[in-house]
Write an enzyme that holds these catalytic residues in place. Structure first.
Site, mmCIF file in Angstrom:
data_model
loop_
_atom_site.group_PDB
_atom_site.id
_atom_site.type_symbol
_atom_site.label_atom_id
_atom_site.label_comp_id
_atom_site.label_asym_id
_atom_site.label_seq_id
_atom_site.Cartn_x
_atom_site.Cartn_y
_atom_site.Cartn_z
ATOM 1 N N ASP A 525 -7.410 -4.010 7.908
ATOM 2 C CA ASP A 525 -7.041 -4.848 6.876
ATOM 3 C C ASP A 525 -8.118 -5.785 6.364
ATOM 4 O OD1 ASP A 525 -4.991 -5.984 4.681
ATOM 5 O OD2 ASP A 525 -5.368 -7.692 5.716
ATOM 6 N N HIS A 528 -13.478 -5.285 4.423
ATOM 7 C CA HIS A 528 -15.153 -5.903 3.998
ATOM 8 C C HIS A 528 -15.173 -7.206 4.351
ATOM 9 C CE1 HIS A 528 -12.072 -6.055 1.148
ATOM 10 N NE2 HIS A 528 -12.277 -7.146 0.608
ATOM 11 N N ASP A 626 -1.236 -1.956 -2.457
ATOM 12 C CA ASP A 626 -1.707 -3.056 -3.265
ATOM 13 C C ASP A 626 -1.911 -2.694 -4.758
ATOM 14 O OD1 ASP A 626 -2.493 -4.549 -0.684
ATOM 15 O OD2 ASP A 626 -4.074 -3.333 -0.668
#
Length: 1396
Positions: A525, A528, A626
């Site tokens: 999760d 980045h 999302d």
């Protein structure tokens, strides 16, 4: 290859850092590291952290790989070191040159996924994943009924959002305890444990053939995590991160502003609790600039206390202290206070004392000096004020932007009035104490027992560099309010290594171990924003427990190279890609093409091939949890066609629970509390139940089955066709069976009820034969009560379903009106489809095979290809009647040679061939092994001998294909060394048949149009006969072969083959005899009809032998009889008809070739193999015999005396000492009509060194070669003239016509440009003479030769012609007038490798 092992070659390049390049491999592959051309011949060591057999992976432990050289050759093109890849994960390699690290990169080895009781492999491209929000699964004992929906609809992987105890916000990703199962899964009488979940995961794997993955959240923890209270050092708090203090002060001030607005205390200033318009936004800006910022004075945290600093400075001056500056460029700067106290910053007093120096020790001077110092400090403080002002401007802009999105924007959450629950902006920091005034709260930031609980929340920063941590010092993200903040989660502070925060690393390691123990894979999760070294450590931990861990991640970098850094370092298996990013069907189709598969029609790849950079394997999702709801953005009709387009992608695919049920809103990870529906196959459904009548579930099962079949059966080629603005056709093709599956989807990005869709659908042409309609499905409306959001269960639109039919014939289709077959062109068999009911929201899928004619043709092709590789057998119809293609068997030198040798040897195939019309004159009919064919036009039997093209594309066919000089310079390398002996013999005999005036023709012109205007071709021909006899088994037999003389006398007309036959040894003798007698004739048809540039005197050809020196001589200043044969063409520059390089007299390479021939014939006559002992000439009216022994001795005695330019200026042998400009070299000619031409440094003497090395003293030869290397050696070729020469020009432009005599119309063709073929003789000469100098010199020379050849290897690999050019311009620059591939250029490089 034995055992059919897949091998990939990674060519290493000097200084090539490939951290951002992705190389994907599979387990069981062999990876070979090979030296790229730039590294060949150099001492390279390769290191890797891939563990040795039996060892455990340690990321920081590198080992050396050992080199293998399978060909045992001196060239390095096949030298390799290898890895047998048996473990999935990410591995690093690097290599060094000597002790210098030179380059490196990563390799990623994919995991092998297995399912079922039999543990069969689930290929990555077959994955069909569905995401479930764990909290919506309800109590654990009900999970199976809810997960069964995924099983029944054909999914084979489930992604659970975290199953841990949730934080106060109830967000699926804000975890209160990473080690504890969410207590909501337990029932009153049964607690749910990790082993219960593990048992279910195992059951799903073995009984349902489904794998399970779950998230790991490393970046943050819920603000109410109990362990965080015990270990506040795990967050970014004001004790371990004091640089956040100014941002914290601002955050608290904004919280107090929220409270005032919420309580209505700012209404008078224009800010009511409900923000509704731009006026309110402007008032927010105003109140922050006028009330908040002036009150909190953030700039003071970055400024110096001026009075205090001046006082300190004054004290030091008074004490007589002097400063010293180590660096004169050092200027006075503010040194930031590490504790971030107001006015706590300082300056370096040492620099201050060295910068501000009083002119005397008196109090006035000191005071003046202090004033200067004060002024400078005030300037520095003002600069800090300016910087803070910029930060404050950005903070206001970000704050107002957030308010607009959260409260005004159409697509935003519309949070309503400002309250303490929904503040003006999300708080950036935790504050676990009672609210005080801003001033009172600020006192706590310097009290560690309190400030350690003021921790930074996590979030994400738009457009930020994901490799930089935005909470670390140096980042102003919190101060500038650039963070899109998650107020329920604290950002975790790991530091650089476990010792920096032991509890946190240990806690998260335990969390990782639990996950890896029970799940088959993880989703990283917020990947980045996760510190990459942390993720590396945790994934290493996970892979120790589960070697074949499936790792997926979502990266929002927007940059493929940046993505690759994460994929490489973490060994990510699949990157999540979203179809929801597509703004229309065209873009959706492009994504399918981008994220997987080869293009349709690409070549079947060999098992041993270069390792090519890849793009990350995709998990392509029609929707992620999302994403906003596609029904709101597109239409309910689009769910089916968009899902179809995604499932046709050649990669892993996925969806999120709710998409298939047509849930018309986003299922929020934060606020959704209802449970998913259960599976009930019965016709009548109660609330909270679904079956194939629900949404697109029936269609999803068919699509998932198809996706898995295409992945498993090798349909790995993809083609996407945008039929019109709404219709996308995706083809998946299997290169082995030549079957295709074509899915035609009509998307509905616009609602069909409110938007116009044309009834006219374009006809489609599908090449091949349609076997069946795999499936056709339409989204249709049915009567049902309107949608109402269920209070307890996540429910979808009841009034839509799918009309589905599978495995039917075209005639039974309801979507197709009619289908006809058409023959387009001679060979193309096409089915034309006319659609009737391809309404928006419909899909139809065809299975297509090749038409019968094409199947037959593929069979023929396969039969040919089986000769190269047996794996072409599978698939199409075999063909037993076709003759083998590959008759040519190369020599063992080629067959056992390196890749470089093999690639060069293809030049032999490229240059040596048979055209439509024969290029060579016919050979004697009494030769029995000459190839024949039937002429296509006349149907008459004719000879079809291979001829050798001089170069491509300019000399490929017709009269200009074959040239005597080019053929025999190239023949040893291209034909003898490669083992094409019979074809070489035929070429030698065919040219021998055209001997006339004792010469071999320059331009062959099939013999009947030959031009005898070159003096050297006959000597190259003789050298080739010698090479043939030496290299070919029983090669001396050629001397007795019959040669059919086309011109038995100089003046006879062309005679048919067989009229006059002579053994080859007689023809050789005639050539020697005629030279000794002297050759003098005028070319036939002299004049512009054969050469429009030549002057009249140029057509007079002379050649002979000097009876004193034994040197062959010839030519005049108006012709050019050697390979440097450029004739001037420019009237404008007045060089027309003037040879640029006549090289008349005795050219050095011809002397060498003549010496070689005479010596060889002497040896043969001594063995009674050649019946002539010398040549007979008439002199002074009587016959005289000059023995080969005498001729050989004369050349030997005179060569160095007359050709070597002595180091001694007073050398009595030097006829023209005034023309000498380089000493220690060999002249280019002797006795030229322009004496200065003799002294020019050119590469031709190296040819003589190779063919007649006995002419040279080794020490002198070595010195001359060193000068040639320094002055003439270029990257690929040799400069044809010394760059110090006044007429040197290294750029050849044949089209340029100007007034410059030396370059107009390419006059400088041989006056500087770098020709490739002389480099062969230069390097062979270096190798020969270095051996005579010393073993050390030879070893160094081999390295030097390898380095030079590596440049040819680079060129060969990159050349679209797969060849080496005729020449380059200076310093290896491309010359557009050069042949792209030239026979002698390739031939000489093969000769060097043969010599090595």
């Amino acid at each position: 290859m034995p055992g059919g092992k897949e091998t990939r070659l990674l060519h290493l390049g000097e200084m090539e850092k490939l951290d951002k390049t992705l190389f994907r491999l599979e387990q069981g592959f062999e990876l070979q590291f090979r030296l790229g051309p730039t590294l060949q011949g150099k001492p390279v060591t390769v290191y890797t952290n891939y563990p040795a057999s039996g060892e455990v992976f340690d990321r920081h432990k590198f080992r050396t790989l050992s080199w293998h050289n399978p060909t045992g050759k001196e060239d390095d093109s096949d030298k390799y070191c290898k890895l047998d890849l048996q473990i999935s994960g990410s591995y690093q390699y690097y290599f060094s040159l000597g002790n210098e690290k030179s380059g490196g990169g990563y390799i990623v080895v994919d995991p092998i996924l297995r399912v079922g009781a039999d543990n069969h492999v689930l290929p990555l491209d077959c994955v069909t994943l569905q995401t479930f929000l764990a909290k919506c699964l309800g109590p654990f004992h009900e999970w199976e009924d809810r997960l069964k929906v995924a099983k029944e609809t054909g999914y084979n992987m489930i992604h659970f959002t975290p199953l841990q105890k949730l934080g106060l916000s109830r967000s699926c990703y804000s975890l209160a305890d990473q080690l504890e199962v969410n207590p909501e899964f337990s029932s009153p009488n049964k607690q749910c444990t990790w082993s219960d979940i593990g048992a279910l995961v195992e059951k799903l794997k073995t009984e349902w053939n489904m794998l399970c993955v779950t998230d790991v959240v490393y970046n943050h923890t819920a603000t109410n995590s109990e362990w965080l209270r015990m270990h506040p050092e795990c967050g970014y708090n004001l004790v371990n991160s004091p640089h956040l203090k100014p941002a914290w002060v601002l955050d608290r001030a904004l919280w107090h502003l929220t409270c005032m607005v919420a309580d209505g205390k700012c209404t008078a200033k224009g800010i009511p609790p409900l923000i509704e318009n731009d006026h309110h936004l402007n008032c927010i800006r105003k109140i922050i600039w006028e009330d908040v910022y002036p009150k909190i004075k953030l700039w003071e945290f970055f400024q110096v206390d001026v009075d205090k600093a001046v006082q300190q400075f004054k004290t030091l001056l008074t004490q007589g202290k002097m400063g010293t500056k180590s660096d004169p460029n050092q200027h006075l700067q503010i040194v930031q206070d590490p504790e971030y106290r107001r006015f706590g910053c300082t300056v370096d007093m040492n620099i201050a004392l060295a910068t501000f120096i009083p002119h005397s020790n008196g109090p006035a001077a000191i005071e003046e000096c202090c004033n200067w110092f004060r002024k400078r400090l005030e300037e520095l403080n003002a600069e800090k004020h300016r910087q803070t002002h910029h930060h404050q401007e950005q903070a206001v802009n970000c704050l107002v932007g957030t308010v607009v999105y959260e409260r005004l924007a159409c697509g935003g959450p519309k949070l309503g009035p400002i309250t303490r629950k929904y503040p003006l902006v999300t708080r950036y920091f935790t504050y676990p104490f009672k609210d005080l005034t801003v001033e009172e709260e600020e006192t706590m930031i310097h009290q560690p027992d309190k400030s350690c609980y003021f921790m930074a929340h996590n979030g994400w920063v738009m457009g930020d560099d994901p490799l930089k941590n935005f909470a670390e010092p140096g980042s102003n993200v919190y101060l500038r309010r650039e963070l899109i903040c998650w107020g329920d989660s604290v950002k975790l502070r790991y530091g650089n290594k476990p010792e920096d925060c032991p509890y946190l690393w240990a806690h998260m390691k335990k969390y990782t171990e639990i996950t890896a123990k029970y799940f088959h894979g993880v989703r990283l999760d917020n990947c980045h924003s996760t510190p990459i070294h942390v993720a590396e450590y945790m994934l290493d931990t996970a892979r120790k427990l589960r070697a074949n861990l499936y790792v997926v991640a979502e990266l929002f970098t927007g940059n493929e190279e940046l993505d690759n850094i994460f994929v490489n370092r973490l060994g990510i298996t699949s990157l999540i890609r979203e179809a929801m990013t597509a703004y229309n069907s065209h873009e959706e189709g492009r994504l399918v093409y981008r994220f997987g598969g080869e293009p349709v029609g690409s070549f079947v790849q060999p098992r041993l091939r270069p390792l090519m950079p890849a793009i990350a394997h995709a998990l392509f999702m029609d929707i992620t949890h999302d994403n906003e709801c596609p029904i709101q953005h597109r239409s309910a009709y689009d769910a089916l066609p968009s899902a179809m387009i995604v499932s046709m992608a050649c990669c892993a695919t996925g969806s999120t629970k709710g998409y298939d049920e047509l849930v018309p809103h986003q299922i929020s990870v934060v606020s959704e509390e209802r449970f998913y529906a259960k599976w009930n196959p019965a016709a009548h459904l109660a609330s909270g139940e679904v079956n194939f009548q629900t949404g697109i579930l029936a269609g999803r099962l068919a699509m998932n089955r198809l996706h898995q079949e295409l992945g498993a059966k090798g349909f790995n080629q993809v083609y996407v066709d945008q039929v019109d603005e709404d219709i996308v056709a995706v083809t998946r093709h299997c290169p082995n069976t030549h079957q295709s599956v074509v899915a035609v989807s009509r998307t509905a990005f616009r609602d069909p009820k409110t938007s116009f869709y044309s009834k006219e659908v374009p006809e489609m042409c599908i090449p091949g034969k349609i076997e069946e309609v795999v499936l056709e499905a339409r989204t249709i409306e049915r009567s049902a009560s309107p949608y109402k959001k269920d209070e307890h269960f996540v429910n979808g639109l009841p009034n839509f379903t799918v009309e589905l039919r599978e495995h039917i014939q075209i005639k039974d289709s309801k979507i197709i009106k009619q289908a006809g077959t058409a023959i387009k062109g001679p060979n193309e068999f096409v089915q034309e489809i006319e659609f009737e009911k391809l309404t928006p929201g419909s899909v139809i899928v065809f299975r297509v095979s090749l038409d019968p004619k094409a199947q037959e043709a593929v069979g023929v092709l396969r039969n040919h290809l089986i000769q190269f590789s047996p794996h072409f057998k599978s698939g199409s119809l075999p063909d037993d009647h076709s003759a083998p293609i590959l008759n040519t068997l190369f020599s063992s030198f080629v067959q056992n040679g390196s890749t470089f040798v093999k690639h060069l040897s293809l030049g032999s195939v490229q240059m040596c061939g048979i055209g439509r019309y024969p290029c060579l004159p016919d050979l004697s009919p009494s030769l029995h092994d000459v190839p024949y064919r039937l002429n296509e036009i006349t149907n008459v039997k004719e000879q079809c001998c291979v001829s050798l093209a001089a170069g491509l594309p300019h000399f490929s066919s017709g009269i200009f294909r074959s040239w005597g000089r080019d053929t025999f310079i190239a023949l040893r390398g291209l034909m003898l060394v490669t083992g094409r002996y019979l074809e070489a013999r035929n070429i030698i005999l065919a040219f021998g048949g055209t001997l006339r005036h004792g010469l071999i023709p320059n331009l062959l012109g099939q013999g009947t149009h030959a031009r005898y205007n070159c003096r050297d071709a006959v000597w190259w021909w003789l050298q080739c006969i010698q090479d043939y006899c030496t290299i070919v088994p029983n090669g001396l037999d050629i001397l007795r072969c019959p040669v059919s003389r086309m011109y038995p006398t100089d003046d006879s007309s062309p005679q048919p083959a067989g009229t006059v036959d002579q053994p080859l040894y007689e023809v050789i003798q005639e050539a020697m005899q005629r030279h000794m007698e002297g050759i003098n004739f005028r070319e036939r048809n002299a004049g512009p009809q054969i050469d429009q540039n030549m002057r009249d005197e140029g057509f007079n050809v002379t050649a002979g032998v000097d009876h004193e020196t034994g040197f062959v001589f010839g030519g005049n200043r108006f012709n050019c009889g050697t390979w440097m044969d450029k004739m001037g063409e420019s009237d404008r520059a007045r060089n027309k008809g003037i040879p640029a390089t006549p090289r008349d007299g005795s050219a050095v390479e011809i002397i060498g070739l003549c010496k070689s021939a005479v010596r060889w014939l002497l040896e043969l006559s001594g063995k009674n193999v050649f019946p002539f002992r010398g040549v007979t000439v008439k002199r002074h009216g009587r016959e005289e015999t000059i023995a080969y022994d005498e001729w050989n001795r004369k050349i030997q005695e005179h060569f160095e005396r007359l050709f070597f330019v002595s180091e001694n200026p007073a050398d009595p042998n030097e006829k023209h000492p005034n023309l000498v400009h380089k000493r220690g070299i060999y002249k280019d000619s002797y006795g030229a009509s322009s004496p200065w031409c003799d002294y020019q440094l050119r590469p031709n003497f190296t040819i003589a060194m190779v063919v007649a090395p006995e002419l040279f003293t080794p020490e002198r030869a070595w010195k001359a070669l060193q000068i040639a290397e320094e002055k003439l050696l270029g990257p690929l070729g040799m400069k044809t003239l010394d760059p110090d020469d006044m007429v040197y020009c290294g750029v050849y432009d044949n089209a340029l016509d100007n007034d410059n005599y030396n370059v107009a119309r390419g006059f400088n063709y041989h006056q500087g440009p770098e020709w490739l073929w002389p480099i062969g003789y230069f390097l062979r000469a270096k190798l020969y003479f270095s051996k005579l100098i010393s073993p050390g010199t030879y070893a160094k020379t081999v390295v030097m030769v390898k380095n030079v050849l590596s440049r040819h290897y680079v060129h060969l690999e990159r050349s679209s012609w797969k060849g080496l050019p005729e020449l380059t311009n200076e310093n290896g620059q491309y010359c557009p007038f050069s042949c792209e591939t030239q026979a002698w250029s390739i031939g000489v490089i093969l000769e060097i490798l043969y010599d090595l």
